[in-house]
Every structure is written in C-alpha cells, then in structure tokens.
Design a protein around this motif. Structure first.
Motif, PDB file in Angstrom:
ATOM      1  N   GLN A   1      -6.709  -6.046   7.898  1.00  0.00           N
ATOM      2  CA  GLN A   1      -5.816  -7.095   8.392  1.00  0.00           C
ATOM      3  C   GLN A   1      -6.452  -7.870   9.544  1.00  0.00           C
ATOM      4  O   GLN A   1      -6.242  -9.079   9.683  1.00  0.00           O
ATOM      5  N   MET A   2      -7.242  -7.169  10.361  1.00  0.00           N
ATOM      6  CA  MET A   2      -7.888  -7.824  11.498  1.00  0.00           C
ATOM      7  C   MET A   2      -9.147  -8.579  11.078  1.00  0.00           C
ATOM      8  O   MET A   2      -9.628  -9.442  11.811  1.00  0.00           O
ATOM      9  N   GLY A   3      -9.680  -8.270   9.896  1.00  0.00           N
ATOM     10  CA  GLY A   3     -10.924  -8.883   9.438  1.00  0.00           C
ATOM     11  C   GLY A   3     -10.925 -10.400   9.483  1.00  0.00           C
ATOM     12  O   GLY A   3     -11.838 -11.012  10.061  1.00  0.00           O
ATOM     13  N   PRO A   4      -9.904 -11.061   8.877  1.00  0.00           N
ATOM     14  CA  PRO A   4      -9.889 -12.521   8.895  1.00  0.00           C
ATOM     15  C   PRO A   4      -9.909 -13.101  10.305  1.00  0.00           C
ATOM     16  O   PRO A   4     -10.629 -14.055  10.592  1.00  0.00           O
TER      17      PRO A   4
ATOM     18  N   GLN B   1      -2.590 -10.152   2.043  1.00  0.00           N
ATOM     19  CA  GLN B   1      -2.189  -9.957   0.653  1.00  0.00           C
ATOM     20  C   GLN B   1      -1.567  -8.587   0.398  1.00  0.00           C
ATOM     21  O   GLN B   1      -0.952  -8.365  -0.638  1.00  0.00           O
ATOM     22  N   ASN B   2      -1.733  -7.657   1.329  1.00  0.00           N
ATOM     23  CA  ASN B   2      -1.138  -6.327   1.167  1.00  0.00           C
ATOM     24  C   ASN B   2       0.365  -6.352   1.391  1.00  0.00           C
ATOM     25  O   ASN B   2       1.062  -5.414   1.024  1.00  0.00           O
ATOM     26  N   TYR B   3       0.835  -7.418   2.029  1.00  0.00           N
ATOM     27  CA  TYR B   3       2.240  -7.451   2.415  1.00  0.00           C
ATOM     28  C   TYR B   3       3.044  -8.408   1.544  1.00  0.00           C
ATOM     29  O   TYR B   3       2.540  -9.421   1.071  1.00  0.00           O
ATOM     30  N   VAL B   4       4.310  -8.054   1.371  1.00  0.00           N
ATOM     31  CA  VAL B   4       5.228  -8.863   0.566  1.00  0.00           C
ATOM     32  C   VAL B   4       5.812  -9.944   1.472  1.00  0.00           C
ATOM     33  O   VAL B   4       6.725  -9.695   2.251  1.00  0.00           O
TER      34      VAL B   4
ATOM     35  N   ALA C   1       0.822  -1.215   0.000  1.00  0.00           N
ATOM     36  CA  ALA C   1       0.000   0.000   0.000  1.00  0.00           C
ATOM     37  C   ALA C   1       0.853   1.260   0.000  1.00  0.00           C
ATOM     38  O   ALA C   1       0.368   2.347  -0.318  1.00  0.00           O
ATOM     39  N   THR C   2       2.118   1.151   0.368  1.00  0.00           N
ATOM     40  CA  THR C   2       2.950   2.353   0.437  1.00  0.00           C
ATOM     41  C   THR C   2       4.393   2.037   0.059  1.00  0.00           C
ATOM     42  O   THR C   2       4.914   0.972   0.390  1.00  0.00           O
ATOM     43  N   ARG C   3       5.020   2.970  -0.636  1.00  0.00           N
ATOM     44  CA  ARG C   3       6.435   2.878  -0.962  1.00  0.00           C
ATOM     45  C   ARG C   3       7.186   4.085  -0.412  1.00  0.00           C
ATOM     46  O   ARG C   3       8.296   4.383  -0.829  1.00  0.00           O
TER      47      ARG C   3
END
Length: 862
Positions: A729-732, A413-416, A171-173
């Motif tokens: 991220q907390m949703g799951p 999925q947002n994280y590498v 989400a951010t670079r």
C-alpha cells in the motif's frame, strides 16, 4: 513598469519557469500527500454511508428478539435491527462462507451490487465479488452448501455479485472455526432459507455519529460511549432472555423442587418424633443428594440459556483497522516528508529570486536616477516573483489535490472502494501558499528594499568582486604545489563564494536525502514483516483446542494429517498493561508449557543486545512497542489487568525485540500470580514441513473435518500477507516521492548552476579571452560543482537516514515498529541520479559557455 515586467519575464523566461516549477513541485507534493490520507478515509466513508454500515454489531449465542431491539433502541439515537448470520461450508471447494439472510426490509449493512441483482426467489443467492474473481463463479451457476450448513435447501442459483463495507479488504474475510479456519467469501440468501429460529446478530446504527469520520478520534470516542450504554441495557436484558429460554425447563425443575421441599418437610417432622431413627438419617442423605442433583440441573439450565455476546465495532470488521492504519501512516508521513521537500524548494526559490534582483542593480539605479519612486521600482520585481509563485501555487495545488490522491486510491486494489472522494484541502493549500509567497515575494521584498536604499551612482556600477584569500589547502604545500593553475582557482573559488557553495551542498544533500527517504520508507516497512516472521516467529500455524483436556486429541489429529513437523503447547490469553495514564489494551500473553521447546518457535530476544532471553522467575518480558507506549524500561513496574479484572503491579524483567503486535511472556510458574488464574494449556504452535497457501488450506480443512474439538486455526502466512499488504500500500506513495524528489533535485541543480554562470559572466569571459579552450572553461566551473556534489551526496546520506528515522517514527502505529533499513540499492540510485543530474547540467553548461558573448560580458559600465 508593466511593459518592463513583461519584457523581464520574456527575457528571463527560463528562470521564470524554473521558479514556477520549483514552487509547483513543492506545493504539489505538500498538498497532494496531505490530501491523500483524508481522501482515503473519505472514499471509504462514502461506501460506509451508502451501505449504511452498522456502528455496532453484537452476535449472541442465544439469538435476539424484538425485545432486544427495543432494549437497544433505549440508547439515545440508536436504530437497531436483527439479522440472521452463521458461518457455513459450501461451494465447489467446500470453503468457509459467512452466510447472511437477506430481507428487503433491511436498513443496515446493505450489499453493493457489482453485477446481477439481489435474490428474490427462495432458490437464489448473492455471492461476494471475491467468489467471482477467485473461484470463477458466473451468473446462473448452481451453488451448493454442505449438509452441515443446515439450510432449508442446499442448492441455489447465483443471481448477483456484490461488495460489502463489512469486508473492505479483499485479502481477508475474517476467521471461522470451520473449513480451514478462514472465511473465503460472504453470501446472501433469503432470510427464510437460514433455518434459524431467531436472529443471531443485532446491528445498531446511530444517526448522530454519521457526520463524524469513521477513522477519527471523535467517532471512536463516541462509539465507545455508545457501546457502554448498549452493554448496560443488553446485560440487563440477558436475565429476561435467559428466563424466556429456560421457561420450559424451569417449570419442570420448579415442580421437582416443590416435591423435594414437601419430602423434606415430612422427613423433618419424622426426625423430630424419632431423632435416633437410622432410617430417617438415610432418607435425609438421599434427599440431600437429590437436592444437589437438582441444583446441578438448575446450573446447567442457567448456563445453557444465558446468552453470551460478542461485541464488534467498525474497526473490528475484517481489514477495517488495517485500512485506517494505512491512511494514518500516509497522514503521518505527510506531516514530515512533504514539508522538508517544500522547505528545500522554498530555499532554492529564495536564492533564485534574490539573485534575480541583484542582477538588476544597474536597471534599478537607472530607474532611481530617472526619478521613479521606490515603490514603483519594487513593483516589477515583486510582481515577477508573485506571478511565478501564483503559477506554481495554482498548478501545484490543483495537480496535487486532484491527481495524487486519485492516483494512490486507484492503486489500492486490495480494498473494496467505489470512486475516489477527494475534497480540496484548503488548510494545506493555504499553508503552502503562505510558504510559497514568503520564499518568492518575501525574498523579492527583502532584497529590493535593500537595493533601493543605495544611491543610483553606486547601483549603476557593478559590485566589487570578493577578494580572494588563502585557503587551508595552500598550507599543505606538497599537495598545493602539484595542482594546476585552474585547479587552484577552482578550490579558491569554493571558499570565496561560501554562500553559493552552501546552497549547492544543501540542494544536493536535500535531493539525495529525499530520494534515500523514499527508498528507506519502502525498505523499512517491508523489513518489519521480514524480521518478525523470519527472525522471531518460527511456527507456521496456531491451533486452539476447545478445552485443555481435549488438547491431546487435537494434537494427535494435527500429527496424523500429514505435513507435520513438530509442535509445542502454550497458554495464550489477553491482558491490559498500564503505567500512569498510559495503557496498552489487548496485549497477547504467552506462557509456554516447555520453555526449552518454546525457544524453537518464538525467539524472545533482548531489544538491545539481541541475545536470547530466558523467561524470568519474577516479573514479565514485555515487547518493545508496548514498552515505548508506556515509557518503561527494564526494571520498571507496570500494572497488569488479567482475567476477572485481576490487577497486580509487576516488574518488567526484560524488553524483547518485536515489530508487529504487542506481546507479554510469562513463565508458567508465575502465570497465576500475574493473570489471576492458572494457565490454560490448550494452544499448539505448529511447524510444518511444507508451507504455502494451497497446502495450508488443504491441511486446515483436514484438521477441522476430523476433530470437532478444534476451536480455531490461524496460519502465519495470513499474518505475513497482512504485513506485505501494508508494504504494498505504501509502495505507490514511496515511488511518487522518489520520482518527484529526483525531478526537484534536477531543477534545483539546473537553477543553481544557472545562477553560478550568470554571476560569473565577466570572470568566465576573462578566462576565455586568456586562451582557455571551451572544455577547460567548462571544467573550471564543473570542478567546483563536482566537489560540492560529492560533499552534498555524502551529507545527504546522513540527512536521509535522519529524515527516514523521523518519518518512520511518525508513521508507526500502536502495534507496529518499523526498523530503520535503507538497502544499498537506495544509496546507489540516489548517488547515480545525482551524478547523472550533474553530468546533464554540466553538458548544458558547456553548451551555454560556448555561446557566451565575451565582448558584451567584458564591457565596462562604469
């Protein structure tokens, strides 16, 4: 006894499975959630280790040489290497790109190839995987940089795509003072293509720190210590580096100074000879001017050649701290929610095992009469409980430890991340095993020990039923007289079997509370961002000018670019606040130029009354989380460390509502007193007519391309996105809680109802023999269950709020507060689920009661 044990398991297989299932669910959620936080950290740690991520990264305005590397490696255990880095414009959308020079000799911050390969030829480039997914680049495409990038060549062939542990959050670079103010992706080209005379970054890695978890306190403390040591050696090196850079200019200035000194000596001799000569005095003034000019030139050279360092540790890399806070939140939740879940499961299991032993009184009495020892009689019941517990523990531990963390990591999925790295959490498994054995084997031991002490003749007779007593409702005659006979019996039974009623209420209240807590976590975490950026923050962008005097030009650029609504000028800075041994570093300080305008952009509201606050003439306004950390309230004094280590005791005039980050608000007239310098009014808070990502990207590019005095741009949509990601991220985890809580609630209700029926076989058979129809017999029992369910559901509302509040308190970080919010949907779902579970259980009960063998149940064994 072994044959009897196997026969008991076979004859009561439903109960055996129910005990095992309850234990399994309790262990699964407890072990699974406890293992998820460490698994998240370990999974990223594996990437960090494989890519050899630096512990410390320093960016220099004047570059680094081999001497800087040697200086850094004087710190024990340090391995340092230089790299070429700069932010440039490039690509088909003229995006801001973090560009790195690649060299096969590099040992740190190695990119992880996802497809293709590393660049080999001078015309090849390796792109961020994000450029492939977001921008549609493919292997073999031509990638072109803007002329301003100042590279040896402008066009490159795409030969690969990669991920990097320096950029873990997709989400951010990070930010840059080019493009739209935000880096879109990173890229690597051969180092020689960078067209930089020296390296711009120094990467330092310590072998002694690599066995410590990046997110652990031991690692963070060790890194802080290493940074202090590095600062000592590199700050000493600054002087030498400045001298190296200033050498050509210094040579000329030294020559000029020598000539000037000679002229001063000659003039001094002439002044002694003719002290009243006016011409000599004029020449002295001219020399003084020349000296002042020379001193000014020396200062300029010193300022121009002295390096400025920008220090970063791993937690400063884009998205890194957010990931760590996410795993910390799950770990904090794991300390509360699963434990409550497991204790509820253990409580029901204890009741089930107790009832199982009590049902076998006749068999225990017979065995005693036949001469079996107390130990051999206890053996089969203890083994029954142990086997059920072992089945539950094994399945719960394996599924919890292996399945739940992998499921959560797959949803990040947002994280590498590479593959999930999950280790068995033996501490949690051991703790869960002890609790499970206490609630099963412990219950069996306690009850069987009590039963085997009773003489056989008493054991072989059924327990005398509890005598019925008048209840308080009977005193309300106008209600009691209107009730039917079977209704009166049901209400009497509620008070007659108090322990069973309490267990049912606790089971339903616990299930309701767990489901509500799941919804509450989801609602509360998402509400923190909504309240921050909808209720308190009312600007769309923050634009910073390089200097105060250039602000009018910057403001004109912002106004003329279109989509502009209005703006206000503020001073922004950073300070450290402390009280006793507690402190909050890097608190953001706002001081408005026009306080009336400021209230349209940031609502500074009292944390208790929610009323708009005016900035005080004396003291400061501190936001809620910082006040909580320091343990201060309105009227207390705190220590504020501002610019140049200026430290002062200041009164907290008010505490403001705030949910994300920590802020301090100071009146313009009081700023110098608190911060030790005049406020620097070079920041604009901007409101736009239209706010969406594409409009802001376009606008940011326009602003920066038209005015080089813009130092940086930040849009609130990026901050909102960060908070939204925190919620997603907390949703799951939350939905896993809700589903497992629902399943546990159903099993608990089913089990309690089975206990209820088995305890009352004679009573219910008697009712049937008296001529009650099957639906009436079912309602005879169900009426009690329904009443207890209503009480349990209502009690669960209160318990759910308390549990949610406690879990949220555990999950908060030093920069985030979660308001307690449970939306109506949570109450509706929890209530509907409990009603549905009760109806299903009643339906199963009805079917069971229809098949009761009345003759067998009413046989006397006296």
């Amino acid at each position: 006894m072994n044959k009897l044990l196997l026969r008991n398991i076979k004859d009561s297989f439903g109960r055996f499975i129910a005990i095992a299932m309850i234990i399994m669910l309790g262990v699964l959620i407890f072990v699974g959630v406890k293992a998820t936080g460490p698994a998240l950290n370990d999974s990223l740690q594996a990437e960090v280790n494989s890519q050899k991520l630096s512990d410390v990264q320093i960016i220099s305005t004047k570059g680094f040489t081999a001497k800087d590397v040697a200086a850094a490696e004087k710190v024990s255990g340090a391995k340092a290497e230089t790299s070429k880095y700069k932010a440039v414009i490039g690509g088909k959308n003229r995006d801001a790109i973090a560009l790195y020079g690649y060299d096969k000799q590099d040992k740190q911050n190695l990119p992880k190839i996802k497809s293709g390969r590393l660049p080999k030829a001078n015309n090849e480039i390796l792109l961020d995987s994000k450029a492939k997914t977001d921008e549609g680049y493919k292997l073999g495409d031509t990638f072109k940089f803007a002329k301003s990038a100042d590279l040896t060549r402008r066009t490159f062939k795409v030969v690969g795509f990669a991920d990097s542990a320096q950029y873990v959050d997709n989400a951010t670079r990070g930010a840059a003072n080019i493009g739209n103010g935000q880096v879109q992706y990173f890229a690597y080209v051969p180092k020689k293509m960078m067209n930089l005379p020296v390296a711009t970054a120094l990467n330092v890695r310590f072998s002694s720190l690599q066995d410590k978890g990046t997110f652990g306190s031991k690692y963070k403390d060790a890194v802080k210590d290493k940074v202090k040591q590095l600062k000592r050696v590199l700050n000493a090196r600054k002087v030498d580096r400045a001298a190296e850079l200033a050498k050509p200019a210094t040579k000329k200035l030294t020559s000029a100074q020598s000539k000037l000194d000679a002229a001063k000596r000659q003039l001094a001799t002439a002044a002694k000879a003719a002290p009243t000569n006016s011409r000599v005095k004029i020449q002295q003034k001219q020399l003084a001017k020349q000296q002042a000019k020379l001193d000014q030139q020396k200062k300029k050279v010193k300022d121009a050649t002295t390096p400025t360092y920008i220090w970063s540790t791993r937690e400063d890399f884009p998205g890194f701290s957010g990931y760590g806070e996410s795993s910390d939140r799950i770990a904090a939740i794991a300390n509360v929610f699963p434990l409550f879940f497991f204790l509820l499961a253990a409580l029901i299991t204890f009741t089930t095992v107790t009832r199982m032993v009590e049902e076998s009184r006749s068999q225990i009495g017979t065995l005693k009469a036949l001469g079996f020892s107390k130990g051999s009689i206890a053996y089969q019941y203890i083994m029954y409980a142990l086997l059920a517990a072992v089945v539950g523990i094994v399945f719960g531990s394996v599924l919890g430890n292996e399945l739940l963390p992998r499921l959560v990591i797959s949803m990040y999925q947002n994280y590498v991340l590479g593959g999930a790295v999950v280790h068995f959490d033996w501490t949690s498994i051991g703790f869960a095993m002890v609790l499970a054995l206490i609630s099963t084997v412990g219950a069996a031991i306690i009850v069987i020990n009590r039963e085997v002490k009773v003489v056989p003749s008493e054991l072989m007779r059924p327990k005398a039923p509890k005598s019925s007593k008048k209840i308080w409702l009977e005193k309300v005659t106008f209600i009691w007289s209107k009730l039917k006979f079977n209704q009166k019996i049901s209400y009497r039974n509620l008070f007659r079997f108090k322990s069973r009623g309490i267990m049912t209420i606790l089971g339903i209240a616990g299930g309701t509370a767990l489901i509500l807590t799941g919804f509450g976590l989801d609602n509360s975490i998402s509400s923190s961002g909504q309240r921050q950026y909808n209720d308190l923050i009312h600007y769309d962008a923050v634009v910073q000018s390089k200097t105060t005097d250039k602000l009018p030009e910057v403001q004109k650029t912002v106004k003329d670019a279109g989509n502009y609504k209005q703006s206000t000028v503020v001073s922004t800075g950073a300070a450290k606040v402390s009280k006793g041994d507690k402190s909050v570093a890097d608190i953001t300080v706002y001081s408005p130029k026009n306080e009336d305008q400021f209230s349209k952009y940031i609502k500074v509201k009292d944390v208790d009354s929610k009323k708009q606050l005016s900035l005080p003439n004396d003291g400061i306004v501190l936001t809620e989380k910082a006040a909580k950390i320091l343990g201060v309230k309105k009227g207390d004094k705190i220590s504020v460390t501002g610019q140049n280590n200026h430290k002062i005791q200041v009164k907290v005039a008010a505490i403001a509502e705030n949910y994300v980050s920590n802020f301090m608000y100071i009146k313009r007239q009081n700023y110098q007193n608190v911060m030790g310098k005049q406020p620097s009014m070079k920041t604009l808070l901007v409101q736009l007519k239209k706010t969406n990502k594409s409009a802001e990207t376009k606008l940011g590019k326009q602003w920066i391309s038209k005015n080089t005095n813009i130092l940086g741009i930040n849009f609130t949509t990026d901050q909102k996105k960060t908070v939204t990601n925190m919620s997603s991220q907390m949703g799951p985890i939350v939905w896993i809680f809700i589903l497992l809580s629902g399943l546990l609630s159903f099993i608990v209700l089913y089990n309690l109802n089975n206990i209820n029926i088995s305890e009352r076989q004679r009573e219910l058979s008697t009712i049937k023999v008296l001529g009650f129809f099957d639906p009436e017999v079912t309602m005879y029992v169900a009426r009690e269950t329904i009443i207890l369910a209503i009480v349990g559901i209502v009690g669960g509302y209160g318990l759910g709020n308390l549990l949610t509040m406690y879990v949220l308190h555990q999950a908060e970080t030093n920069a985030v507060i979660f308001p307690l919010v449970i939306k109506p949907l949570g109450y509706v779902v929890a209530t509907v689920l409990m009603i549905v579970f009760n109806l299903v259980v009643i339906a199963i009960t009805h079917r069971h009661l229809k098949n009761v063998d009345m003759v067998e149940a009413l046989k006397s064994n006296e």
